[in-house]
Design a protein around this motif. Sequence first.
Motif, PDB file in Angstrom:
ATOM      1  N   ILE A  68      38.677  48.110  35.837  1.00 56.03           N
ATOM      2  CA  ILE A  68      38.590  48.974  37.003  1.00 56.03           C
ATOM      3  C   ILE A  68      37.109  49.121  37.300  1.00 56.03           C
ATOM      4  N   PRO A 115      33.260  49.695  37.438  1.00 53.30           N
ATOM      5  CA  PRO A 115      32.309  49.918  36.341  1.00 53.30           C
ATOM      6  C   PRO A 115      31.892  51.379  36.188  1.00 53.30           C
ATOM      7  N   PRO A 130      42.473  38.578  41.403  1.00 55.98           N
ATOM      8  CA  PRO A 130      41.571  39.729  41.445  1.00 55.98           C
ATOM      9  C   PRO A 130      41.549  40.414  40.082  1.00 55.98           C
ATOM     10  N   PHE A 131      40.359  40.792  39.643  1.00 57.07           N
ATOM     11  CA  PHE A 131      40.268  41.304  38.275  1.00 57.07           C
ATOM     12  C   PHE A 131      40.172  42.821  38.214  1.00 57.07           C
ATOM     13  N   TRP A 132      40.442  43.487  39.338  1.00 56.60           N
ATOM     14  CA  TRP A 132      40.490  44.951  39.297  1.00 56.60           C
ATOM     15  C   TRP A 132      41.936  45.390  39.439  1.00 56.60           C
ATOM     16  N   SER A 155      36.399  55.083  50.168  1.00 59.51           N
ATOM     17  CA  SER A 155      35.202  55.915  50.163  1.00 59.51           C
ATOM     18  C   SER A 155      33.989  55.054  50.497  1.00 59.51           C
ATOM     19  N   ALA A 211      30.707  53.078  50.540  1.00 62.67           N
ATOM     20  CA  ALA A 211      29.973  52.353  49.491  1.00 62.67           C
ATOM     21  C   ALA A 211      30.840  52.019  48.286  1.00 62.67           C
ATOM     22  N   GLY A 267      32.501  49.583  46.134  1.00 65.00           N
ATOM     23  CA  GLY A 267      32.338  48.135  45.992  1.00 65.00           C
ATOM     24  C   GLY A 267      33.662  47.401  46.014  1.00 65.00           C
ATOM     25  N   ILE A 268      34.657  47.983  45.370  1.00 67.34           N
ATOM     26  CA  ILE A 268      35.942  47.306  45.265  1.00 67.34           C
ATOM     27  C   ILE A 268      36.610  47.240  46.635  1.00 67.34           C
ATOM     28  N   SER A 285      35.243  47.183  49.511  1.00 66.39           N
ATOM     29  CA  SER A 285      34.583  46.246  50.422  1.00 66.39           C
ATOM     30  C   SER A 285      35.155  44.851  50.260  1.00 66.39           C
ATOM     31  N   VAL A 286      35.648  44.550  49.064  1.00 63.07           N
ATOM     32  CA  VAL A 286      36.252  43.238  48.829  1.00 63.07           C
ATOM     33  C   VAL A 286      37.715  43.234  49.256  1.00 63.07           C
ATOM     34  N   GLU A 296      38.541  43.160  52.965  1.00 64.72           N
ATOM     35  CA  GLU A 296      38.349  41.833  53.556  1.00 64.72           C
ATOM     36  C   GLU A 296      39.503  40.908  53.209  1.00 64.72           C
TER      37      GLU A 296
END
Lengths: 365, 296
Positions: free
Chosen positions: B86, B88, B216-218, B245, B247, B249-250, B252-253, B256
């Motif tokens: 999940i 970092p 996907p690794f999350w 939320s 910024a 990171g997850i 944003s991927v 897309e």
Amino acid sequence: MKVTFPHMGNIYIAAKALMDGLGVEYVIPPFTNKAALEIGSLHSPEEICLPFKIMIGNYMQAIEQGADTVILTGSCGPCRFGEYCEMQMNLMKRLGHNLDFIVLDVPLDIGAKELLNRIGKVSGASTKTKAQKLKAAVDAFKVMHLIDDIEAKARFLTGYEATKGAFKRLLNSCKAEAMNCKTPEEMLKLLYDYRSRLDKVKTDKNKKPIKIAIIGEIYTIIEPFSNLYIEDKLMDYGVSTKKTLTPSWWYKNLVLSPLKLNQLEIKRKARDYLPLGIGGHARECIGEAVLAHDEGFDGAIQIFPMGCMPEIVSKAILPKISREKDFPIMTLVVDEMTGEAGYVTRIEAFVDLLERRKNNVLSGC
Amino acid sequence: MIVGIPKGLLYCRYQSFLDTFFYELGAEIITSPDTNKEILNAGVKYCIDEACLPVKIYHGHVASIKDKCDMIAIPRIMQLREREFICPKFCGLPEMVVSSIPDMPRTTMAPIYAMSKDRLYAWAKKTGSMVTHDTGRIKRALDSAIHEQQRFKGGIKDEGFRLNIALTGHPYNLYDSFINMNIVKKLNKLGVGVITEEYADESIIDDQVKKLYKKPFWSFARNSYGFAVHSAQSKAVDGIIYISSFACGIDSVVIELIKDKTDDFPFMVIKLDEHTGEAGLDTRVEAFVDMLERTR
């Protein structure tokens, strides 16, 4: 097949040696520049991190020169870099470019067979014999180590140089000449030659320069454009810098990590502050900060792209190290909006602060 | 011994596990209040600027109870499934909190690997020993905590609405009604039913994920992606709202990846941060619902 790859510091020099050795056609994208960043920011998702945008810019500029295949390393860490390949493939397809992506991932995730299969795509394009291919790979690794070595040495010794700018000139001419080499052998010879020339540059051992460790996210500290050439700037100020994270370090880390023998010292140093690897290079960042303090550095600068998940954690922890060890650490967050003037002011102020702490306020007069 | 449990981040999902575990150990439990303005302000004050809103709010939750308890349980969730991660920030959560908030009581530091009971026990042993030295009790506490957690079924599935939307995103954004300004109620009021990923079959998600070039690794990304893409392609719902939320990171991927697979299917992304205004959110939700009605 015309191969290209995204820029990341000195990798292009090693890649040139490899491709020359293999006899594969390749395009080195133009050095990362403003235009590349603009193209990248235009097409990339807004919230993705800076390296992604710059890499898209690299591809687009390489395509203009005829590239049709991209080599990219993957990862399966919790960091976003591992998802780059999927997103970049989709994005390039949407933009109407038929690029072939060769993603080199660790065998644990894609299987050893698939990895060999993917490597085979590149080496299959080469007409050389197996022994020659192997030699090309070995030469490329040697080149990578040498250039990282030369760069590290030049950057660190800058503070001691007797003639201002001597090391910077040597480093720049070394990189420029390496690109003119026709064969890997020629390049290796040149690099060995430069490495010994470094020792002959006149230094003043009595000098006590400011020493700064560059820590943080690997791409933004290795790719000079993304950090607005911070190391060159610090060289101009006569500051000695050191960074641990380099392509050759990365490779060594990758090979040793299954055995858990990687970065023993850094891990030990980081134990008090971040005992577990949390992805990206956050633990390395913490360990390097402590290590830099123990090695007598004057300060550290952390650089990471806006929104970088692992480095946000280390940014939260660094003030604690700074407080407990009385060790100045500055954080610079870069993205496509970073303005150079503000950035330079902060670096200058930080260097000034370190100078004062050293009790030689008048050193510049 | 008073154990404080902050109600932020994944507490919404692992509430029964944490509460039961510490209760069975014989500790007195206090939880922070539901997220409110003070908690948000405290979080913004203590947390570093770059972190996302849920992490800031978590800092606020910790700050609100740190003086009232002897230790704080900050779950450091490393992995929920094999070869998956999940964010970092979860892995470094205890360090982030301890470094940012002054005068903290003791905190739990042991990592949680929730792939197997053995690995969970490693966590339980370390964490439990902060409360009691009775290993038998720790074992029993873990058993009943796991049992309670298995009975827990979160998620929302509204029935009887004319329009239905799939609501996706990280659980801590979906189930904290302060963060998302009660979006579920707002939608219900507009006559829209909500369904969340907990009601999607695991096999559906697996099917969708298999079609990707790279797995996907999350864990959360996997669920959101599989659920959203399936909902769109099967036309099981009229639209998708993704709560993200700023910024993250997850997200944003994932956003897309979802956009790439869903073409013109109605898809709205709502970005949240500490400055999000409720009026703007209302307008966007209303406009989205209007559009769904018209295309119907």
